[in-house]
Design an enzyme around this catalytic site. Structure first.
Site, PDB file in Angstrom:
ATOM      1  N   GLY A 240      16.513 -39.393  69.345  1.00 36.31           N
ATOM      2  CA  GLY A 240      17.574 -39.096  70.014  1.00 36.31           C
ATOM      3  C   GLY A 240      17.854 -40.155  71.197  1.00 36.31           C
TER       4      GLY A 240
ATOM      5  N   GLU B  24      20.840 -39.165  63.636  1.00 33.40           N
ATOM      6  CA  GLU B  24      22.344 -39.138  63.820  1.00 33.40           C
ATOM      7  C   GLU B  24      23.006 -40.570  64.715  1.00 33.40           C
ATOM      8  OE1 GLU B  24      22.496 -35.522  66.428  1.00 33.40           O
ATOM      9  OE2 GLU B  24      23.027 -36.657  68.226  1.00 33.40           O
TER      10      GLU B  24
ATOM     11  N   GLY C  21      17.993 -42.091  74.953  1.00 37.02           N
ATOM     12  CA  GLY C  21      17.314 -42.196  76.172  1.00 37.02           C
ATOM     13  C   GLY C  21      15.889 -42.796  76.287  1.00 37.02           C
ATOM     14  N   ALA C  22      15.262 -42.797  77.417  1.00 40.97           N
ATOM     15  CA  ALA C  22      13.749 -43.481  77.710  1.00 40.97           C
ATOM     16  C   ALA C  22      12.875 -42.997  76.910  1.00 40.97           C
ATOM     17  CB  ALA C  22      13.600 -43.344  79.199  1.00 40.97           C
TER      18      ALA C  22
END
Ligand code: COA
Length: 432
Positions: A214, A237, A216-217
């Site tokens: 995904g 994705e 982010g961090a």
């Protein structure tokens, strides 16, 4: 007519292009870094002559001027994924959110949300007259196939990504030429907590696995701990700069993939110019529409698919909340469920939901007996497999609700464990 003539015939100014929008039209705007900012700006400039134009978009990267208070008369924002620029708008009721799996968004345009216009953002045409949808193929390609009117921002800065990512200029109605940097997502600062979570996630990844990560961090923290792995693959994705580093280090080579061997597969990209240069004309990266990349049955054709996503809350049962905080819509389902289900169906697949055990101020536990009132379950307890915090890994798949609750409490922040244990005893009528 050769393609250069066709191209020239379609070139107009931004103002001329958006003059074809009528009151009551529904327009799709590209997702994330693919947003055609010049067209949005031009549309805003002629807002006085418009009423009730519905704007449909997934992740906003710009400042979404059409969704700000005071714009309701001109524009109706229908968000498919709420972002920083639109959270306040949706919360205050100036716009709306439509729940939909990312894999199904193009099919919304076929039935529930037919499009009058698509604002797309593409690369320069090649010698055959094909422009690439670049960093945002996802729903943009289908939007351009089904909208009555297609307006393209053509930008030499847009990388020419390969795969099923092209549109011929004869399928574009109006072209607006611009040279504008593609919006950048800088790598996040990774905290010690996120590092610990990344380390736990990496412990479940084996050589030869194919990864979905995904934004982010946490996904970036996972990548930090993969430097000693071998032959990893990407079917995701989206991906960002962290993946480029691991390709350059020889860790990701896609050699063991059972689908699209040798290629990293994605439907959109968000990162820095380094990422955009890396994917430009790169035969080792292929972009496809989201109906393909995020289809759980396609994902499952990748053996050993590991999906890693994040959430804001998870309860004793393993119900995962990722896009709401109570009644506040903070993001969207995106591809989380597509990939959890794809991983579930993949031979040797594993799905991971990873989150810090508390909010940043340490005041609220993200592990709770039951989800907040008005929150929505994103990933159901029937689909969930691993949940990870900085305190460890809870493997929930195949465990009873009572066993799940115990495992969840063990990965909660120690400051909340006694309170959660009391809740356990009240709920299950036995000692923790
Ligand atoms: N209670 C109250 N508030 C909470 C909370 C909780 N349990 N958990 C998070 N929040 C708040 C945070 O404080 C933050 O508020 P702020 O922006 O005002 O500071 C906000 O909610 C966002 O939380 P944060 O933890 O900063 O989010 P993130 O940037 O790490 O993203 C998700 C995490 C879950 C929102 C994000 O991964 C997501 O949208 N996931 C769903 C979609 C998905 O998985 N797609 C597939 C991959 S692209």
């Amino acid at each position: 007519m050769d393609y250069k003539e066709q191209y020239q015939k379609r070139c107009v100014t931004p103002g001329q292009a958006v003059s074809h929008i009528r009151s009551g039209d529904r327009i799709s705007i590209n997702n994330a870094a693919g947003e055609a900012l010049v067209l949005v700006e031009a549309l805003m400039e002629r807002k006085q002559s418009l009423r009730d134009v519905e704007i449909v978009q997934m992740i906003p990267m710009g400042n979404s001027p059409f969704a700000q208070p005071g714009m309701e008369k001109y524009f109706r924002h229908n968000s498919l994924f709420v972002g920083g620029a639109t959270r306040g708008t949706i919360e205050a009721g100036h716009g709306d959110y439509t729940p939909c799996y990312f894999s199904r968004i193009p099919t919304l345009f076929d039935a529930a949300l037919p499009l009058d216009a698509a604002f797309i953002h593409v690369s320069l045409p090649d010698e055959h007259g094909y422009c690439s949808h670049g960093v945002s193929v996802d729903y943009a390609k289908h939007a351009a196939e089904c909208a009555k009117l297609v307006i393209a921002q053509v930008n030499p800065e847009m990388p020419r990504t390969l795969g099923d990512s092209f549109i011929h200029i004869s399928d574009i109605d109006y072209i607006v030429e611009t040279k504008q940097p593609i919006p950048v997502l800088n790598p996040p600062v990774i905290s010690e907590v996120e590092k610990k979570i990344g380390e736990y996630c990496a412990s479940l990844i084996q050589d030869g696995d194919t990864l979905q990560l995904g934004i982010g961090a946490i996904p970036d923290a996972v990548l930090l701990f993969l430097k000693d792995k071998k032959d990893l693959g990407i079917h995701s994705e989206m991906f960002s700069d962290g993946v480029v580093e691991l390709v350059e280090a020889g860790v990701i080579n896609n050699s063991k993939k059972t689908l699209h061997q040798g290629k990293s597969i994605a439907t959109f990209l968000m990162g820095t110019r380094r990422l955009y240069d890396f994917v430009h004309n790169n035969p080792a990266v292929e972009m496809y529409p989201v109906t393909y990349v995020n289809d759980p049955l396609v994902i499952a054709r990748n053996d050993n698919l590991v999906s890693i996503n994040s959430c804001v809350q998870a309860d004793f049962l393993g119900q995962v909340v990722s896009d709401t905080v109570g009644s506040k819509q903070i993001s969207g389902v995106g591809g989380q469920v597509d990939f959890v289900r794809g991983a579930y169906l993949s031979k040797g697949g594993r799905s991971i939901i990873a989150m810090p055990s508390t909010t940043k101020d340490l005041k609220t536990s993200k592990i709770v007996p039951f989800i907040n009132e008005w929150s929505a379950v994103t990933t159901s307890r029937n689909d969930v497999q691993y949940i990870i915090t900085e305190y460890g890994i809870a493997d929930l798949w195949g465990y009873t609700i009572r066993e799940r609750a115990r495992k969840m409490i063990h990965i909660a922040h120690p400051a909340f464990r006694d309170e959660l244990a009391e809740q356990f005893e009240a709920r299950f009528h036995q000692p923790f």
